[in-house]
Design a protein around this motif. Structure first.
Motif, mmCIF file in Angstrom:
data_model
loop_
_atom_site.group_PDB
_atom_site.id
_atom_site.type_symbol
_atom_site.label_atom_id
_atom_site.label_comp_id
_atom_site.label_asym_id
_atom_site.label_seq_id
_atom_site.Cartn_x
_atom_site.Cartn_y
_atom_site.Cartn_z
ATOM 1 N N GLN A 227 5.274 8.186 13.958
ATOM 2 C CA GLN A 227 4.358 8.625 15.012
ATOM 3 C C GLN A 227 3.149 9.327 14.409
ATOM 4 N N GLY A 228 1.977 8.855 14.771
ATOM 5 C CA GLY A 228 0.732 9.390 14.228
ATOM 6 C C GLY A 228 0.135 8.535 13.133
ATOM 7 N N LEU A 229 0.917 7.620 12.573
ATOM 8 C CA LEU A 229 0.386 6.744 11.527
ATOM 9 C C LEU A 229 -0.420 5.584 12.110
ATOM 10 N N PHE A 230 -0.202 5.295 13.402
ATOM 11 C CA PHE A 230 -0.868 4.167 14.041
ATOM 12 C C PHE A 230 -1.740 4.657 15.198
ATOM 13 N N ARG B 220 -6.097 8.937 10.627
ATOM 14 C CA ARG B 220 -5.479 9.981 9.801
ATOM 15 C C ARG B 220 -5.283 9.504 8.366
ATOM 16 N N VAL B 221 -5.184 8.191 8.174
ATOM 17 C CA VAL B 221 -5.007 7.647 6.820
ATOM 18 C C VAL B 221 -6.332 7.766 6.076
ATOM 19 N N LEU C 68 2.959 8.409 1.648
ATOM 20 C CA LEU C 68 3.183 9.388 0.585
ATOM 21 C C LEU C 68 3.835 10.648 1.125
ATOM 22 N N GLU C 69 3.308 11.185 2.225
ATOM 23 C CA GLU C 69 3.835 12.447 2.759
ATOM 24 C C GLU C 69 5.138 12.258 3.528
ATOM 25 N N ARG C 70 5.222 11.183 4.298
ATOM 26 C CA ARG C 70 6.386 10.991 5.174
ATOM 27 C C ARG C 70 7.560 10.338 4.444
ATOM 28 N N LYS C 71 7.278 9.726 3.292
ATOM 29 C CA LYS C 71 8.300 9.205 2.386
ATOM 30 C C LYS C 71 9.207 8.165 3.042
ATOM 31 N N PHE C 72 8.568 7.152 3.624
ATOM 32 C CA PHE C 72 9.315 6.000 4.096
ATOM 33 C C PHE C 72 8.388 4.790 4.037
ATOM 34 N N LEU D 29 0.825 -1.211 0.000
ATOM 35 C CA LEU D 29 0.000 0.000 0.000
ATOM 36 C C LEU D 29 0.858 1.260 0.000
ATOM 37 N N LEU D 30 0.380 2.271 -0.681
ATOM 38 C CA LEU D 30 0.890 3.638 -0.575
ATOM 39 C C LEU D 30 -0.242 4.480 -0.018
ATOM 40 N N VAL D 31 -0.091 5.017 1.193
ATOM 41 C CA VAL D 31 -1.191 5.714 1.853
ATOM 42 C C VAL D 31 -0.922 7.215 1.932
ATOM 43 N N TYR D 32 -2.021 7.964 2.039
ATOM 44 C CA TYR D 32 -1.897 9.412 2.245
ATOM 45 C C TYR D 32 -2.776 9.826 3.410
ATOM 46 N N GLU D 33 -2.418 10.965 4.035
ATOM 47 C CA GLU D 33 -3.119 11.431 5.235
ATOM 48 C C GLU D 33 -3.794 12.781 5.055
ATOM 49 N N ARG D 34 -3.208 13.665 4.290
ATOM 50 C CA ARG D 34 -3.732 15.022 4.159
ATOM 51 C C ARG D 34 -4.651 15.135 2.946
ATOM 52 N N ALA D 35 -5.734 15.883 3.119
ATOM 53 C CA ALA D 35 -6.699 16.029 2.025
ATOM 54 C C ALA D 35 -6.053 16.618 0.780
ATOM 55 N N ASN D 36 -5.097 17.549 0.989
ATOM 56 C CA ASN D 36 -4.482 18.174 -0.174
ATOM 57 C C ASN D 36 -3.457 17.270 -0.864
ATOM 58 N N SER D 37 -3.248 16.071 -0.323
ATOM 59 C CA SER D 37 -2.370 15.093 -0.989
ATOM 60 C C SER D 37 -3.127 14.231 -1.991
#
Length: 419
Positions: free
Chosen positions: A337-340, A187-188, A296-300, A143-151
């Motif tokens: 931190q914040g992804l889980f 957040r995802v 996607l945003e955190r790039k790892f 999976l490639l996930v994103y968190e922010r609406a503008n992403s």
């Protein structure tokens, strides 16, 4: 005692690509010796992300790198970093990289990566089946996930680009993602699922299993440092710290350390540099994810393995000599931190750094030169694990005396003479 003068092929480099190639060559009935100054799999093959990244068909950079360059120089913990002190040495490489971002060269690179990736999963299936260890690879997607609406717009753009390259993918909303990965936080918002990918439960074990299979086929493993070499009338002679020996052919597959020997044997100076990659292994987090997940945003990327959850990523250009900055590895935990729903435990975590061999057009060199006496297989950047099995199949064809590189037109983009 092994008689090096009777060797058919000397493979220099005991990473995943060198070992896989040695095994394939031995299966052809060749006498193979594999040489490295350290134990098999202890370089980049030990600490890679473990992701079978067939979906990654784009080069390591695009034109947006120009906008990010100031941040690269200023942020020591950023996902893409260029060491100030290494900048003068890196400038020629980056100049070539920028040249290759032009439309024609960029499309050629994408086609070259895609051609390797499209058969990578099937090649791994064949290889693991042949050694009786198919369970080392979990083919459950990623999976490639994103968190922010503008992403969302950036994700949709990437989705369209990948679809144009026939990369299998599906868009999953956040709720669907949490059904299969319930530990991920709210957040995802969504992401892209890639069904044609997978992950290895232990990349180092994969190397070890291939080593055992290679030894069973007669491959000899020598712990030596290759210092120089020369092409002669009847083959190649390598100078090592324990004396010289000869073989009819030599395969250079020593990753980021391949440039010097390539120059000595072929007279060609290749623009090989290293992407220094870091990982942080979390041994108490084996059950957090069902498969590899990238932010996607955190790039790892986070990959579940037999030994825990491996957090990997970041690219650092600082050469082969400067010491590792392990704070970059620990930064991966902070990025998680914040992804889980509950933060990951870093108890007993271990950091690591390794050298990914990278050429400025993001394509490896896979070739047969010097009248077939020198074979080349290096420069796979962050796709070395992904492309190892298919590279080994191609190298085995190139090494055959009754087959010529000209009969393999797909090798065109990977030839040495492109530089």
């Amino acid at each position: 005692m092994f008689d090096a003068h009777r060797a058919d092929v000397a493979v220099v480099g005991a990473g995943i690509i060198g070992v896989a190639c040695a095994l394939q060559l031995a299966r052809q009935g060749r006498q193979v010796v594999l040489i490295d100054q350290q134990a098999p799999g202890m370089g980049a093959s030990y600490g890679n992300a473990g992701h079978l990244a067939t979906e990654q068909v784009f080069p390591i950079a695009d034109l947006s790198i120009l906008k990010r360059l100031p941040a690269m120089l200023l942020d020591p913990m950023g996902p893409l970093r260029l060491d100030w002190k290494y900048l003068p040495s890196a400038l020629p490489w980056f100049a070539r990289l920028l040249f290759n971002l032009g439309p024609t060269h960029y499309q050629r690179t994408v086609a070259g990566i895609r051609a390797l990736n499209e058969d990578s999963q099937a090649a791994w299936q064949r290889l693991l089946h042949n050694i009786g260890r198919p369970g080392l690879l979990r083919e459950e997607g990623s999976l490639l996930v994103y968190e922010r609406a503008n992403s969302r717009a950036a994700l949709e753009t990437l989705q369209r680009r990948m679809q144009q390259q026939n990369v299998p993918l599906e868009f999953w909303p956040g709720d669907a993602i949490r059904q299969v990965a319930p530990h991920l936080s709210d957040r995802v918002q969504g992401g892209l699922f890639f069904p044609g990918t997978g992950h290895f439960l232990d990349p180092y074990q994969v190397v070890c299993e291939l080593v055992d299979a290679a030894k069973a086929c007669g491959v000899q493993f020598l712990t030596r440092q290759v210092r120089n070499g020369r092409v002669e009338a009847d083959g190649v002679t390598l100078d090592t710290d324990q004396g010289a020996f000869s073989a009819r052919q030599v395969l250079i597959a020593c990753g980021a350390h391949s440039a010097k020997l390539t120059a000595a044997l072929t007279g060609k100076k290749v623009p090989l540099d290293t992407e220094r990659g870091y990982h942080l292994m979390l041994p108490h987090e084996r059950e957090r994810l069902p498969f590899a997940v990238t932010s996607l945003e955190r790039k790892f990327i986070m990959t579940p393995m037999a030994g825990g959850l491996r957090l990997a990523g970041t690219v650092e250009f600082a050469g082969l000599e400067r010491p590792a900055n392990m704070q970059r590895a620990w930064q991966l935990h902070r990025l998680s931190q914040g992804l889980f729903r509950q933060d990951l435990s870093a108890q007993d975590a271990t950091p690591w750094m390794g050298f990914r061999p990278s050429l400025p057009d993001s394509l490896p060199i896979i070739d047969r030169v010097c009248e077939g006496k020198v074979l080349l297989a290096f420069g796979h950047q962050h796709l070395g694990l992904t492309q190892a099995a298919v590279t080994a199949e191609w190298v085995a064809q190139l090494a055959s005396t009754d087959r010529r590189g000209a009969e393999l037109p797909a090798l065109g983009p990977y030839r040495l003479d492109r530089f």
